[in-house]
Design an enzyme around this catalytic site. Structure first.
Site, PDB file in Angstrom:
ATOM      1  N   GLU A 272       0.883  -1.165   0.000  1.00 27.69           N
ATOM      2  CA  GLU A 272       0.000   0.000   0.000  1.00 27.69           C
ATOM      3  C   GLU A 272       0.920   1.213   0.000  1.00 27.69           C
ATOM      4  O   GLU A 272       1.594   1.476   0.992  1.00 27.69           O
ATOM      5  CB  GLU A 272      -0.878  -0.004   1.252  1.00 27.69           C
ATOM      6  CG  GLU A 272      -1.734  -1.247   1.387  1.00 27.69           C
ATOM      7  CD  GLU A 272      -2.941  -1.265   0.474  1.00 27.69           C
ATOM      8  OE1 GLU A 272      -3.182  -0.240  -0.197  1.00 27.69           O
ATOM      9  OE2 GLU A 272      -3.625  -2.290   0.424  1.00 27.69           O
ATOM     10  N   CYS A 306      -2.288   8.575   3.256  1.00 24.40           N
ATOM     11  CA  CYS A 306      -2.056   8.141   1.870  1.00 24.40           C
ATOM     12  C   CYS A 306      -3.244   8.469   0.973  1.00 24.40           C
ATOM     13  O   CYS A 306      -3.073   8.722  -0.209  1.00 24.40           O
ATOM     14  CB  CYS A 306      -1.759   6.657   1.848  1.00 24.40           C
ATOM     15  SG  CYS A 306      -3.049   5.699   2.638  1.00 24.40           S
TER      16      CYS A 306
HETATM   17  P1  NAD Z   1       8.706   4.739   4.166  1.00 22.32           P
HETATM   18  O1  NAD Z   1       8.639   3.950   2.918  1.00 22.32           O
HETATM   19  O2  NAD Z   1       9.863   5.606   4.396  1.00 22.32           O
HETATM   20  O3  NAD Z   1       8.640   3.779   5.453  1.00 22.32           O
HETATM   21  C1  NAD Z   1       7.630   2.815   5.614  1.00 22.32           C
HETATM   22  C2  NAD Z   1       8.184   1.652   6.424  1.00 22.32           C
HETATM   23  O4  NAD Z   1       9.245   1.025   5.703  1.00 22.32           O
HETATM   24  C3  NAD Z   1       8.780   2.055   7.775  1.00 22.32           C
HETATM   25  O5  NAD Z   1       8.471   1.071   8.745  1.00 22.32           O
HETATM   26  C4  NAD Z   1      10.271   2.049   7.498  1.00 22.32           C
HETATM   27  O6  NAD Z   1      11.043   1.820   8.656  1.00 22.32           O
HETATM   28  C5  NAD Z   1      10.378   0.886   6.549  1.00 22.32           C
HETATM   29  N1  NAD Z   1      11.580   0.854   5.722  1.00 22.32           N
HETATM   30  C6  NAD Z   1      12.391   1.884   5.383  1.00 22.32           C
HETATM   31  N2  NAD Z   1      13.385   1.425   4.597  1.00 22.32           N
HETATM   32  C7  NAD Z   1      13.184   0.114   4.415  1.00 22.32           C
HETATM   33  C8  NAD Z   1      13.843  -0.903   3.676  1.00 22.32           C
HETATM   34  N3  NAD Z   1      14.940  -0.641   2.965  1.00 22.32           N
HETATM   35  N4  NAD Z   1      13.354  -2.145   3.710  1.00 22.32           N
HETATM   36  C9  NAD Z   1      12.232  -2.425   4.405  1.00 22.32           C
HETATM   37  N5  NAD Z   1      11.570  -1.505   5.126  1.00 22.32           N
HETATM   38  C10 NAD Z   1      12.031  -0.258   5.128  1.00 22.32           C
HETATM   39  O7  NAD Z   1       7.336   5.532   4.225  1.00 22.32           O
HETATM   40  P2  NAD Z   1       6.936   6.649   5.255  1.00 22.32           P
HETATM   41  O8  NAD Z   1       7.539   7.935   4.856  1.00 22.32           O
HETATM   42  O9  NAD Z   1       7.179   6.175   6.635  1.00 22.32           O
HETATM   43  O10 NAD Z   1       5.340   6.688   5.057  1.00 22.32           O
HETATM   44  C11 NAD Z   1       4.737   7.606   4.230  1.00 22.32           C
HETATM   45  C12 NAD Z   1       4.402   6.982   2.898  1.00 22.32           C
HETATM   46  O11 NAD Z   1       3.536   5.875   3.113  1.00 22.32           O
HETATM   47  C13 NAD Z   1       3.642   7.908   1.988  1.00 22.32           C
HETATM   48  O12 NAD Z   1       4.120   7.775   0.687  1.00 22.32           O
HETATM   49  C14 NAD Z   1       2.218   7.396   2.059  1.00 22.32           C
HETATM   50  O13 NAD Z   1       1.424   7.694   0.955  1.00 22.32           O
HETATM   51  C15 NAD Z   1       2.423   5.940   2.239  1.00 22.32           C
HETATM   52  N6  NAD Z   1       1.257   5.331   2.863  1.00 22.32           N
HETATM   53  C16 NAD Z   1       0.445   4.540   2.105  1.00 22.32           C
HETATM   54  C17 NAD Z   1      -0.690   3.986   2.665  1.00 22.32           C
HETATM   55  C18 NAD Z   1      -1.642   3.140   1.861  1.00 22.32           C
HETATM   56  O14 NAD Z   1      -2.484   2.459   2.443  1.00 22.32           O
HETATM   57  N7  NAD Z   1      -1.545   3.155   0.543  1.00 22.32           N
HETATM   58  C19 NAD Z   1      -0.986   4.225   4.003  1.00 22.32           C
HETATM   59  C20 NAD Z   1      -0.136   5.045   4.732  1.00 22.32           C
HETATM   60  C21 NAD Z   1       0.995   5.575   4.147  1.00 22.32           C
END
Ligand code: NAD
Length: 535
Positions: A272, A306
């Protein structure tokens, strides 16, 4: 823009313990940190309270070895869990529903303290988790029941399809909805008979730890849901290596990395990801509903959602009536850091968020965009507050035009036809959510059918589709797979087809030649084409 008069959340010494709220103190936060599935003595890192910028708690920073150990322990607990009847597993979810509502004030405080959101937006998380717990608690048995399927040969083959749990589901959750996006996805995974290892975001680990503890109070076996805290870049890869399915919520950029690693293992995953969601105000839109609907879509969790709205396409016939009213309502929102329902919008979650959102607005303004509302940080309220902002005149050369801002910032665009509105809404690499406002619901559904997006809300911004028992997820760069509804449960299982052959094997029987068998089967196929009940 008005300011909350309520006392901001702040760490005050109370009997030697920091008292953040009547329900959250340093001792409680230390107990939560101690729940993390990490080896004793590992280093810790601060978790910040965005309302003030102070350190809320210190939480252990797990290692890849901790992830391996957590997955092994969850796998051990899962062997006993999967043997339990589905009804017994589902009953844990229903008890959890009741416990979440009974303890709502505590989790609301905690969500607010570690994310900085307004209480009303934290309450959306409580609502959502309760809805997911109730829904999967009620439907798990029905959706997981083995189903009969048509056999290869009528009468001679009986076939059943079973849903077997995948084993260990790794959940990688973001910081913006730390309750919903961690536990809301864990509930169906657990109901399906899996163990779960959750890696919450390093900015918001306490909510996930609290939620896991409450699940054990509801009757979840100890060890079945493990929470490993620490940095995603370090813990993500080992979690992918030791899991059987990954549920990832976060940015499209990280989602690509995670999906590639899952692909290497040929392991299924659901993603997501980001959005740049459009709201369409049709010429007959009921403005008295569309204006507050747009306000909610732009400002929920300070736009760090999101499915929030960042592009507003308004038909020329209503532009001059709609846009000033929207700007006025955004301007009138009450911002503040109180742990009460007094405020309409809270803080951004981090310094990084403030920097990114300020950069998008400043870039747009420097290139000629007009600020219709907001447009400024509010350090007088707290270090990361930013005003709800409405821009006009946003053009392709501006960062805010196509990139996800992920803040309380939207751009309005005047359109001369519904076709133009649909075409502009679809002109995006993302396809997560959209919103259409009209008095004609049938026309609204028709417009929805032309929008390239996983969910479309007619006369609502995002919550109607999100909270329905229906698939939720993104098209294009907004994701893979779905959460919620039947699919949100069944995706955590592998289907297994068990076919039993009676009397004769499939193939040439000993009393026929191959040519005779082929002739008999050809006649049989011709007859079956018209046999009632045979598909
Ligand atoms: P992010 O991708 O930076 O982090 C998300 C998660 O991934 C965190 O737990 C982070 O620690 C982890 N992560 C970071 N690097 C990683 C790696 N190399 N391997 C595995 N995991 C890793 O996202 P964010 O900035 O924390 O969240 C915001 C984003 O999330 C926005 O783009 C938003 O649109 C999206 N989002 C989408 C939904 C949905 O349902 N579509 C819901 C909420 C947020």
């Amino acid at each position: 823009m008005t300011q909350s008069s309520t006392v901001p959340a702040t760490g005050e010494a109370a009997g030697g313990q920091t008292q953040w709220s009547p329900r959250v103190d340093a001792a409680m936060l230390a107990r939560l940190a101690a729940r993390a599935a990490v080896a004793p003595g590992c280093p810790d890192a601060p978790v910040e309270a965005p309302f003030t910028g102070e350190v809320l708690a210190r939480v252990p920073q797990g290692t890849p070895a901790d992830v391996g150990a957590a997955c092994a322990a969850a796998r051990e607990a899962q062997r006993e869990w999967v043997a339990r009847p589905v009804a017994e597993r589902a009953a844990v979810l229903l008890r959890y529903h009741d416990l979440v509502l009974a303890n709502a004030q505590e989790i609301l405080d905690l969500i607010q303290l570690e994310s900085g959101k307004a209480r009303i937006h934290a309450f959306e998380e409580v609502l959502d988790v309760a809805i997911q717990a109730r829904y999967y608690g009620h439907v798990a048995e029905r959706f997981l029941r083995p189903a009969r399927a048509q056999g290869a040969l009528p009468v001679l083959t009986s076939t059943r399809v079973y849903h077997r749990p995948r084993g260990i589901v790794g959940i990688i959750a973001p910081w913006n909805y730390p309750f919903t996006l961690a536990i809301g996805d864990a509930l169906p995974a657990l109901a399906a008979g899996n163990g779960v290892v959750l890696k919450p975001d390093a900015q918001t680990p306490l909510t996930g730890l609290w939620a896991a503890g409450l699940l054990e109070e509801a009757g979840l076996p100890h060890g079945l849901l493990q929470v490993v805290t620490g940095r995603g870049a370090e813990l993500g890869t080992p979690l992918i290596e030791h899991s059987d399915f990954i549920m990832f919520t976060g940015s499209t950029a990280t989602g690509r990395t995670v999906a590639a690693q899952c692909g290497e293992r040929l392991m299924s995953c659901a993603m997501e990801l980001g959005g740049k969601n459009a709201l369409l105000v049709l010429p007959d839109a009921p403005l008295w509903r569309a204006v507050p609907g747009a306000v909610q879509g732009i400002t929920s969790n300070s736009g760090q959602l999101c499915i929030s709205i960042e592009r507003v396409y308004v038909h020329d016939a209503v532009y001059d009536a709609f846009v000033p009213r929207l700007a006025e309502k955004l301007q009138a929102l009450r911002l503040g850091p109180s742990l009460t329902f007094a405020d309409d919008m809270g803080s951004l979650t981090s310094a990084e968020q403030l920097a990114k959102i300020s950069a998008h607005v400043d870039d747009a303004v420097s290139k000629g965009a007009e600020v219709l509302a907001g447009g400024r940080p509010r350090p007088d309220l707290g270090p990361y507050f930013y005003e709800p902002t409405l821009l006009a005149g946003v053009t392709e050369d501006m960062e805010a035009c196509r990139a996800e801002t992920f803040g309380p910032v939207a751009a309005v665009y005047r359109c001369s036809s519904v076709d133009e509105m649909v075409a502009r809404a679809n002109d995006s690499e993302y396809g997560l959510n959209a919103s259409v406002w009209t008095r004609d619901v049938k026309a609204g559904r028709e417009v929805a059918g032309r929008i390239e997006s996983g969910t479309v809300n007619v006369n609502e911004a995002y919550a109607a589709a999100w909270a329905s028992a229906a698939p939720m997820g993104g098209w294009k760069q907004s994701g893979l797979g779905r959460r919620h509804g039947r699919h949100g449960l069944v995706k955590y299982t592998e289907s297994q087809t068990v076919a039993t052959e009676h009397v004769l094997n499939i193939g040439t029987p000993p009393f026929l030649h191959h040519a005779q068998y082929a002739a008999v089967m050809t006649q049989a196929l011709r007859a079956l084409r018209y046999a009632p009940g045979i598909k």
